[in-house]
Design a protein around this motif. Structure first.
Motif, short mmCIF file in Angstrom:
data_model
loop_
_atom_site.label_atom_id
_atom_site.label_comp_id
_atom_site.label_asym_id
_atom_site.label_seq_id
_atom_site.Cartn_x
_atom_site.Cartn_y
_atom_site.Cartn_z
N ILE A 43 19.62 43.93 -47.44
CA ILE A 43 20.17 42.26 -47.42
C ILE A 43 20.42 41.81 -46.05
O ILE A 43 21.03 42.35 -45.44
N PHE A 44 19.55 40.91 -45.73
CA PHE A 44 19.47 40.32 -44.49
C PHE A 44 20.47 39.19 -44.55
O PHE A 44 20.66 38.66 -45.44
N ASP A 45 21.12 38.68 -43.29
CA ASP A 45 22.02 37.80 -42.99
C ASP A 45 21.42 36.40 -43.38
O ASP A 45 20.20 36.06 -42.87
N TYR A 46 21.92 35.66 -44.41
CA TYR A 46 21.20 34.55 -45.07
C TYR A 46 20.94 33.17 -43.86
O TYR A 46 20.35 32.35 -44.02
N MET A 47 21.90 33.35 -42.80
CA MET A 47 21.86 32.38 -41.82
C MET A 47 20.89 32.51 -40.90
O MET A 47 20.23 31.81 -40.26
N GLN A 48 19.88 33.42 -41.01
CA GLN A 48 18.57 33.64 -40.49
C GLN A 48 17.28 33.03 -41.28
O GLN A 48 16.35 32.95 -40.67
N TYR A 49 17.73 32.29 -42.19
CA TYR A 49 16.60 31.88 -42.96
C TYR A 49 16.83 30.22 -42.98
O TYR A 49 18.00 29.61 -42.59
N PRO A 50 15.69 29.23 -43.15
CA PRO A 50 15.79 27.82 -43.24
C PRO A 50 17.06 27.44 -44.12
O PRO A 50 17.09 27.85 -45.04
N GLU A 51 17.59 26.33 -43.53
CA GLU A 51 18.84 25.61 -44.37
C GLU A 51 18.13 24.93 -45.54
O GLU A 51 17.06 24.57 -45.44
N ASN A 52 18.95 24.73 -46.63
CA ASN A 52 18.73 24.03 -47.81
C ASN A 52 17.45 24.67 -48.56
O ASN A 52 16.65 23.82 -49.12
N ASN A 81 20.63 27.12 -50.43
CA ASN A 81 21.57 27.99 -49.83
C ASN A 81 21.78 29.16 -50.74
O ASN A 81 22.98 29.80 -50.64
N GLU A 82 21.15 29.53 -51.82
CA GLU A 82 21.10 30.63 -52.71
C GLU A 82 20.58 31.79 -51.75
O GLU A 82 19.71 31.80 -51.02
N ALA A 83 21.48 33.04 -51.78
CA ALA A 83 21.22 33.99 -51.08
C ALA A 83 22.04 35.26 -51.51
O ALA A 83 23.07 35.11 -52.28
N TYR A 84 21.39 36.61 -51.56
CA TYR A 84 22.24 37.81 -51.80
C TYR A 84 23.22 37.84 -50.79
O TYR A 84 23.05 37.74 -49.89
N THR A 85 24.36 38.67 -51.19
CA THR A 85 25.55 38.96 -50.41
C THR A 85 25.93 40.36 -50.23
O THR A 85 26.27 40.73 -49.15
N GLU A 86 25.71 41.31 -51.15
CA GLU A 86 26.12 42.48 -51.17
C GLU A 86 25.70 43.36 -52.28
O GLU A 86 25.51 42.72 -53.33
N PHE A 87 25.76 44.48 -52.16
CA PHE A 87 25.28 45.51 -53.28
C PHE A 87 26.46 45.74 -53.89
O PHE A 87 27.88 45.75 -53.52
N LEU A 88 26.48 45.95 -55.39
CA LEU A 88 27.56 46.13 -56.11
C LEU A 88 27.51 47.55 -56.76
O LEU A 88 26.61 48.04 -57.10
N PRO A 89 28.79 48.16 -57.39
CA PRO A 89 28.92 49.47 -57.81
C PRO A 89 27.94 49.27 -59.03
O PRO A 89 28.04 48.21 -59.88
N ASP A 90 27.23 50.52 -59.53
CA ASP A 90 26.40 50.43 -60.48
C ASP A 90 27.06 50.05 -61.85
O ASP A 90 26.49 49.83 -62.77
N ASP A 91 28.23 50.37 -62.18
CA ASP A 91 28.98 50.60 -63.31
C ASP A 91 29.15 49.06 -63.67
O ASP A 91 29.82 48.78 -64.80
N GLY A 123 25.27 41.19 -55.67
CA GLY A 123 25.93 39.90 -55.92
C GLY A 123 25.53 39.02 -55.16
O GLY A 123 24.52 39.18 -53.92
N ASP A 124 25.43 37.44 -55.46
CA ASP A 124 25.05 36.45 -54.84
C ASP A 124 25.93 35.29 -54.57
O ASP A 124 27.10 35.42 -55.11
N VAL A 170 16.10 28.47 -50.56
CA VAL A 170 16.69 29.55 -51.19
C VAL A 170 16.37 30.88 -49.98
O VAL A 170 15.25 30.76 -49.42
N ALA A 171 17.46 31.55 -49.81
CA ALA A 171 16.98 32.50 -48.70
C ALA A 171 16.83 33.94 -49.64
O ALA A 171 17.35 34.49 -50.26
N ARG A 172 15.33 34.32 -49.36
CA ARG A 172 15.04 35.39 -50.14
C ARG A 172 15.09 36.67 -49.25
O ARG A 172 14.36 37.13 -48.49
N ASN A 173 16.26 37.28 -49.23
CA ASN A 173 16.82 37.97 -48.10
C ASN A 173 17.29 39.28 -48.48
O ASN A 173 17.81 40.01 -47.90
N LEU A 174 16.86 39.69 -49.94
CA LEU A 174 16.98 41.03 -50.30
C LEU A 174 15.37 41.74 -50.12
O LEU A 174 14.50 41.18 -50.98
#
Length: 106
Positions: free
Chosen positions: A24-33, A60-70, A83-84, A35-39
């Motif tokens: 998952i890449f830092d969404y700030m590296q993508y164009p504003e306004n 400004n849609e972007a992925y933020t973190e991996f979540l526990p599988d359960d 998670g997004d 979708v950050a296709r950052n996964l």
């Protein structure tokens, strides 16, 4: 044998599952306004094999973190839970980057 490569972008979360390196890449590296296709999924040699689908196409849609599988599909080794920013838990197929399931967090 461990491999490493330069992704050219800051990574905010990473994991490896079934030989697929998930970043998952830092969404700030993508164009504003947009979708950050950052996964992205890579093979162990550092070749990108897919870019994940996002659950919405809102700005400004972007992925933020991996979540526990359960949290969604316990025991599945072919999916990863992510998670997004919009409050969704997303299940992504690690072989294709396709969205398998989306659940809004309460």
């Amino acid at each position: 044998e461990a491999h490493s490569w330069d992704t050219g972008k800051p990574i905010v979360d990473a994991m490896c599952r079934n030989g697929v390196v998930l970043l998952i890449f830092d969404y700030m590296q993508y164009p504003e306004n947009k979708v950050a296709r950052n996964l992205e999924g890579y093979n162990e040699e550092g070749e990108r094999i897919w870019v994940a689908e996002n659950p919405t196409d809102t700005p400004n849609e972007a992925y933020t973190e991996f979540l526990p599988d359960d949290e969604m599909q316990p025991g599945s080794t072919n999916t990863v839970q992510v998670g997004d920013m919009a409050g969704f838990n997303c299940s992504i197929d690690i072989n294709t980057g396709k969205l398998i399931n989306v659940v809004f967090r309460d």
